[in-house]
Motif scaffolding. Structure first.
Motif, PDB file in Angstrom:
ATOM      1  N   THR A 106       0.672  -1.230   0.061  1.00 43.85           N
ATOM      2  CA  THR A 106       0.026  -0.062   0.180  1.00 43.85           C
ATOM      3  C   THR A 106       0.961   1.408  -0.096  1.00 43.85           C
ATOM      4  OG1 THR A 106      -0.063   0.134   2.500  1.00 43.85           O
ATOM      5  CG2 THR A 106      -1.907  -1.164   1.204  1.00 43.85           C
TER       6      THR A 106
ATOM      7  N   ARG B 139      -8.184  10.401 -10.240  1.00 43.93           N
ATOM      8  CA  ARG B 139      -7.240   9.490  -9.926  1.00 43.93           C
ATOM      9  C   ARG B 139      -5.653   9.953  -9.763  1.00 43.93           C
ATOM     10  NH1 ARG B 139      -8.979   4.493 -13.195  1.00 43.93           N
ATOM     11  NH2 ARG B 139      -9.058   6.180 -14.705  1.00 43.93           N
TER      12      ARG B 139
ATOM     13  N   GLU C 127      -5.755   2.865 -11.754  1.00 45.54           N
ATOM     14  CA  GLU C 127      -6.604   2.247 -10.898  1.00 45.54           C
ATOM     15  C   GLU C 127      -5.854   1.566  -9.816  1.00 45.54           C
ATOM     16  OE1 GLU C 127     -10.824   0.869 -10.505  1.00 45.54           O
ATOM     17  OE2 GLU C 127      -9.691   2.707 -11.196  1.00 45.54           O
ATOM     18  N   ASP C 128      -5.014   0.771  -9.996  1.00 43.50           N
ATOM     19  CA  ASP C 128      -4.146   0.076  -9.150  1.00 43.50           C
ATOM     20  C   ASP C 128      -3.547   0.920  -8.051  1.00 43.50           C
ATOM     21  OD1 ASP C 128      -2.489  -2.250  -8.418  1.00 43.50           O
ATOM     22  OD2 ASP C 128      -0.792  -0.990  -8.649  1.00 43.50           O
TER      23      ASP C 128
ATOM     24  N   THR D  16      -4.884   3.872  -6.989  1.00 37.07           N
ATOM     25  CA  THR D  16      -6.101   4.039  -6.192  1.00 37.07           C
ATOM     26  C   THR D  16      -6.359   3.038  -5.235  1.00 37.07           C
ATOM     27  OG1 THR D  16      -6.915   5.552  -8.133  1.00 37.07           O
ATOM     28  CG2 THR D  16      -8.546   5.146  -6.353  1.00 37.07           C
ATOM     29  N   GLU D  17      -6.522   1.863  -5.710  1.00 39.12           N
ATOM     30  CA  GLU D  17      -6.771   0.816  -4.921  1.00 39.12           C
ATOM     31  C   GLU D  17      -5.779   0.350  -3.774  1.00 39.12           C
ATOM     32  OE1 GLU D  17      -7.640  -2.437  -7.422  1.00 39.12           O
ATOM     33  OE2 GLU D  17      -9.483  -1.858  -8.495  1.00 39.12           O
ATOM     34  N   ARG D  18      -4.651   0.675  -4.134  1.00 42.50           N
ATOM     35  CA  ARG D  18      -3.647   0.228  -3.189  1.00 42.50           C
ATOM     36  C   ARG D  18      -3.874   1.337  -1.874  1.00 42.50           C
ATOM     37  NH1 ARG D  18       1.118  -2.743  -4.586  1.00 42.50           N
ATOM     38  NH2 ARG D  18       1.241  -3.414  -6.620  1.00 42.50           N
TER      39      ARG D  18
ATOM     40  N   ARG E 161      -6.617   0.795   0.326  1.00 41.58           N
ATOM     41  CA  ARG E 161      -6.565  -0.441   1.247  1.00 41.58           C
ATOM     42  C   ARG E 161      -5.821  -0.176   2.435  1.00 41.58           C
ATOM     43  NH1 ARG E 161      -4.599  -3.407  -3.278  1.00 41.58           N
ATOM     44  NH2 ARG E 161      -2.694  -3.721  -2.175  1.00 41.58           N
TER      45      ARG E 161
ATOM     46  N   TYR F 161     -15.277   1.993  -4.632  1.00 45.59           N
ATOM     47  CA  TYR F 161     -14.011   1.491  -4.201  1.00 45.59           C
ATOM     48  C   TYR F 161     -14.431   0.701  -2.898  1.00 45.59           C
ATOM     49  CZ  TYR F 161     -11.483   3.786  -8.275  1.00 45.59           C
ATOM     50  OH  TYR F 161     -11.049   4.140  -9.459  1.00 45.59           O
TER      51      TYR F 161
ATOM     52  N   SER G 240     -11.907  -2.094  -1.905  1.00 49.34           N
ATOM     53  CA  SER G 240     -10.565  -1.615  -1.464  1.00 49.34           C
ATOM     54  C   SER G 240     -10.647  -1.252  -0.104  1.00 49.34           C
ATOM     55  CB  SER G 240      -9.914  -0.863  -2.433  1.00 49.34           C
ATOM     56  OG  SER G 240     -10.055  -1.161  -3.867  1.00 49.34           O
TER      57      SER G 240
END
Length: 250
Positions: free
Chosen positions: A29, A136, A166-167, A169-171, A174, A216, A219
């Motif tokens: 993260t 993002r 996208e990755d 943002t998700e990291r 989380r 999200y 996430s």
């Protein structure tokens, strides 16, 4: 000076910088930067920055939007690395400023034919309404601080831009140290306070923070009950203090 027409949109020289000096934290993260090693071996970074500064505005304007945005994000992040390296050792990016000037308003580099500062790249170009309309980016640009979303271990490229944004943002979402749902309240990064308008401007039909967080929800680890609270606008926000300590390798 490099000719901008042959600019490497794979950003290979910068890729070497990131590969050699940035690593993901175990949970993926956040990332850390080995600033002492980068300061000791700055050649690739300096070469890349020279290439960036060689791009002419007329060439940039002829690139597609994804090429432009990848270029701008990488430029922001790479010049931020330069700022830290030139002042290292420091405990925070804020230490690179002065009493009368914060680090984001220092014109210490040339980009697209202008003497620029970091705020100009982010706020006057990347965030300019009607240009990219991409919230993002707030999880892509990195201010060399623990509170920031991670500096990725590879450059942004036009071909991978959607997946990378996208990755990233998700990291970030989380990470429960920076975003979490507790006792009926969403405790989230101050990024969502400072740039709230960007998340409510209609990207993907999203016009509220609630809608953004619903997108999200996985996430963030939200339960069905918590999702329903968001849908019903029954969630309060608490914006967490930002950690400005340097994202350096321990």
């Amino acid at each position: 000076m490099a000719i901008s027409s042959d600019f490497d949109h794979q950003h290979k020289t910068y890729a070497e910088v990131l590969e050699n000096h940035v690593e993901w934290r175990e949970d993926g993260t956040a990332s850390t930067v080995d600033y002492p090693a980068l300061k000791a071996d700055p050649d690739n970074l300096d070469q890349y920055l020279e290439r960036l500064s060689g791009v002419e505005k007329t060439s940039f304007d002829n690139w597609n939007k994804d090429q432009q945005l990848a270029f701008l994000i990488n430029a922001y992040n790479a010049f931020t690395l330069k700022l830290i390296v030139d002042h290292y050792p420091v405990d925070s990016i804020k230490d690179t400023g002065s009493f009368w000037q914060n680090p984001w308003n220092k014109r210490f580099f040339t980009l697209l034919g202008e003497d620029m500062h970091l705020d100009q790249v982010e706020h006057e170009i990347i965030r300019e309404p009607g240009t990219y309309n991409e919230p993002r980016i707030h999880f892509a640009v990195n201010c060399a601080s623990i509170g920031c979303p991670a500096l990725r271990t590879e450059p942004f490229t036009a071909e991978q831009l959607e997946q990378q944004l996208e990755d990233s943002t998700e990291r970030f979402l989380r990470d429960e140290t920076r975003n979490r749902f507790r006792d009926g309240q969403l405790e989230v990064s101050s990024i969502f306070k400072w740039y709230r308008e960007d998340f409510e401007r209609g990207w993907q039909g999203i016009d509220s923070l609630n809608a953004f967080f619903l997108r999200y929800a996985n996430s963030l680890g939200l339960s069905e009950t918590e999702k329903e609270q968001l849908r019903q606008d029954a969630v309060d926000y608490r914006f967490l203090d930002y950690d400005w300590r340097l994202n350096g390798k321990k």
